[in-house]
Design an enzyme around this catalytic site. Structure first.
Site, PDB file in Angstrom:
ATOM      1  N   ASN A   1       0.877  -1.187   0.000  1.00  0.00           N
ATOM      2  CA  ASN A   1       0.000   0.000   0.000  1.00  0.00           C
ATOM      3  C   ASN A   1       0.908   1.229   0.000  1.00  0.00           C
ATOM      4  O   ASN A   1       2.129   1.107   0.113  1.00  0.00           O
ATOM      5  CB  ASN A   1      -0.954  -0.023   1.202  1.00  0.00           C
ATOM      6  CG  ASN A   1      -0.222  -0.072   2.518  1.00  0.00           C
ATOM      7  OD1 ASN A   1       0.550   0.826   2.835  1.00  0.00           O
ATOM      8  ND2 ASN A   1      -0.425  -1.135   3.273  1.00  0.00           N
TER       9      ASN A   1
ATOM     10  N   ASP B   1       1.545  -8.877   1.280  1.00  0.00           N
ATOM     11  CA  ASP B   1       2.401  -7.895   1.952  1.00  0.00           C
ATOM     12  C   ASP B   1       2.763  -8.385   3.367  1.00  0.00           C
ATOM     13  O   ASP B   1       3.946  -8.412   3.757  1.00  0.00           O
ATOM     14  CB  ASP B   1       1.627  -6.564   2.012  1.00  0.00           C
ATOM     15  CG  ASP B   1       2.478  -5.361   2.378  1.00  0.00           C
ATOM     16  OD1 ASP B   1       3.705  -5.520   2.472  1.00  0.00           O
ATOM     17  OD2 ASP B   1       1.899  -4.274   2.564  1.00  0.00           O
TER      18      ASP B   1
ATOM     19  N   SER C   1      -3.411  -6.375  -6.676  1.00  0.00           N
ATOM     20  CA  SER C   1      -4.731  -5.705  -6.556  1.00  0.00           C
ATOM     21  C   SER C   1      -5.943  -6.638  -6.509  1.00  0.00           C
ATOM     22  O   SER C   1      -7.063  -6.159  -6.387  1.00  0.00           O
ATOM     23  CB  SER C   1      -4.976  -4.685  -7.677  1.00  0.00           C
ATOM     24  OG  SER C   1      -4.362  -3.450  -7.372  1.00  0.00           O
ATOM     25  N   THR C   2      -5.733  -7.953  -6.651  1.00  0.00           N
ATOM     26  CA  THR C   2      -6.911  -8.840  -6.770  1.00  0.00           C
ATOM     27  C   THR C   2      -7.423  -9.371  -5.434  1.00  0.00           C
ATOM     28  O   THR C   2      -8.385 -10.132  -5.398  1.00  0.00           O
ATOM     29  CB  THR C   2      -6.609 -10.047  -7.677  1.00  0.00           C
ATOM     30  OG1 THR C   2      -5.597 -10.847  -7.054  1.00  0.00           O
ATOM     31  CG2 THR C   2      -6.141  -9.609  -9.052  1.00  0.00           C
ATOM     32  N   GLY C   3      -6.784  -8.962  -4.337  1.00  0.00           N
ATOM     33  CA  GLY C   3      -7.230  -9.388  -3.012  1.00  0.00           C
ATOM     34  C   GLY C   3      -8.057  -8.297  -2.369  1.00  0.00           C
ATOM     35  O   GLY C   3      -9.142  -7.955  -2.849  1.00  0.00           O
ATOM     36  N   VAL C   4      -7.495  -7.693  -1.330  1.00  0.00           N
ATOM     37  CA  VAL C   4      -8.153  -6.613  -0.593  1.00  0.00           C
ATOM     38  C   VAL C   4      -8.582  -5.479  -1.538  1.00  0.00           C
ATOM     39  O   VAL C   4      -9.621  -4.844  -1.317  1.00  0.00           O
ATOM     40  CB  VAL C   4      -7.171  -6.057   0.474  1.00  0.00           C
ATOM     41  CG1 VAL C   4      -7.751  -4.859   1.210  1.00  0.00           C
ATOM     42  CG2 VAL C   4      -6.820  -7.141   1.473  1.00  0.00           C
ATOM     43  N   TYR C   5      -7.839  -5.237  -2.592  1.00  0.00           N
ATOM     44  CA  TYR C   5      -8.139  -4.112  -3.493  1.00  0.00           C
ATOM     45  C   TYR C   5      -9.175  -4.448  -4.565  1.00  0.00           C
ATOM     46  O   TYR C   5      -9.511  -3.591  -5.392  1.00  0.00           O
ATOM     47  CB  TYR C   5      -6.840  -3.565  -4.111  1.00  0.00           C
ATOM     48  CG  TYR C   5      -6.002  -2.730  -3.161  1.00  0.00           C
ATOM     49  CD1 TYR C   5      -6.435  -2.447  -1.862  1.00  0.00           C
ATOM     50  CD2 TYR C   5      -4.777  -2.196  -3.555  1.00  0.00           C
ATOM     51  CE1 TYR C   5      -5.665  -1.678  -0.992  1.00  0.00           C
ATOM     52  CE2 TYR C   5      -4.006  -1.416  -2.689  1.00  0.00           C
ATOM     53  CZ  TYR C   5      -4.453  -1.170  -1.414  1.00  0.00           C
ATOM     54  OH  TYR C   5      -3.696  -0.398  -0.560  1.00  0.00           O
TER      55      TYR C   5
ATOM     56  N   GLY D   1      -2.504  -9.844   3.602  1.00  0.00           N
ATOM     57  CA  GLY D   1      -2.291 -10.530   2.324  1.00  0.00           C
ATOM     58  C   GLY D   1      -0.836 -10.859   2.042  1.00  0.00           C
ATOM     59  O   GLY D   1      -0.074 -11.230   2.945  1.00  0.00           O
TER      60      GLY D   1
END
Ligand code: AR6
Length: 173
Positions: free
Chosen positions: A24, A34, A117-121, A32
């Site tokens: 982020n 990160d 970007s395909t998880g939390v985002y 995730g």
């Protein structure tokens, strides 16, 4: 093109020149992939990240890999997906391009990406996979000395999508 590899697994276990982190804008860790990368890398990574003073969406910054098997971590910040009309596809493509540019600048030859970007985002998985593979494919065409780019899928659904797309896009021999 065998220089693209699609695997189902944990990116923190890969012994490559660099793994890419879906971070982020603070670069100070999160959940995730990160969270997983910081857990395995250890506190030295967070210490180095603090000195970077964040990273804008779509851009990328590089650090050491610390206790990871990878030598470096390239931190990039994917867009939070809203409706797809806020520049999200372009920003996601920039994440891949800027990460690859950093890899070249550091003379790296093997790189692994998560599904940024395909998880939390919440970026739609199919669209994100298309953007990722287009950018990776274009890059490899123009960088014939780059050895291998691994797309690391943590979820079966991503793995299936990537396998299908890589064939459809003619990126596999
Ligand atoms: N190896 C490979 N992929 C993984 C791993 C792993 N160990 N763990 C999760 N994934 P996400 P984003 C996959 O949410 O959507 C963080 O809190 C996961 O299944 O990690 O870009 C950051 O700090 C998914 O397919 O990243 C940001 O705040 C993919 O990695 C925010 O989340 C991306 O999911 C970034 O959200």
């Amino acid at each position: 093109m065998k220089r693209i590899e699609i695997i189902l697994g944990d990116i923190t276990k890969l012994q490559v020149d660099a793994i890419v982190n879906a971070a982020n804008t603070t670069l100070l860790g999160g959940g995730g992939v990160d969270g997983a990368i910081h857990r395995v890398a250890g506190p030295g990574l967070l210490e180095e990240c603090r000195k970077l003073q964040g990273c804008p969406t779509g851009e990328a910054k590089i650090t050491g890999g610390y206790c990871l098997p990878a030598r470096y971590v390239i931190h990039t910040v994917g867009p939070v997906y809203r409706d797809g009309k806020q520049g999200e596809p372009e920003l996601l493509a920039s994440c891949y391009r800027n990460s690859l540019r950093l890899a070249v600048a550091h003379h790296l030859k093997t790189l692994a990406f998560p599904c940024i970007s395909t998880g939390v985002y919440r970026f739609p998985k199919g669209k994100a996979a298309g953007i990722a593979l287009r950018e990776i494919g274009d890059f490899l065409v123009h960088h014939t000395d780059f050895e291998k780019i691994t797309a690391v899928c943590f979820e079966e659904e991503d793995y299936r999508l990537y396998r299908q797309l890589v064939k459809k896009m003619g990126l596999e021999s």
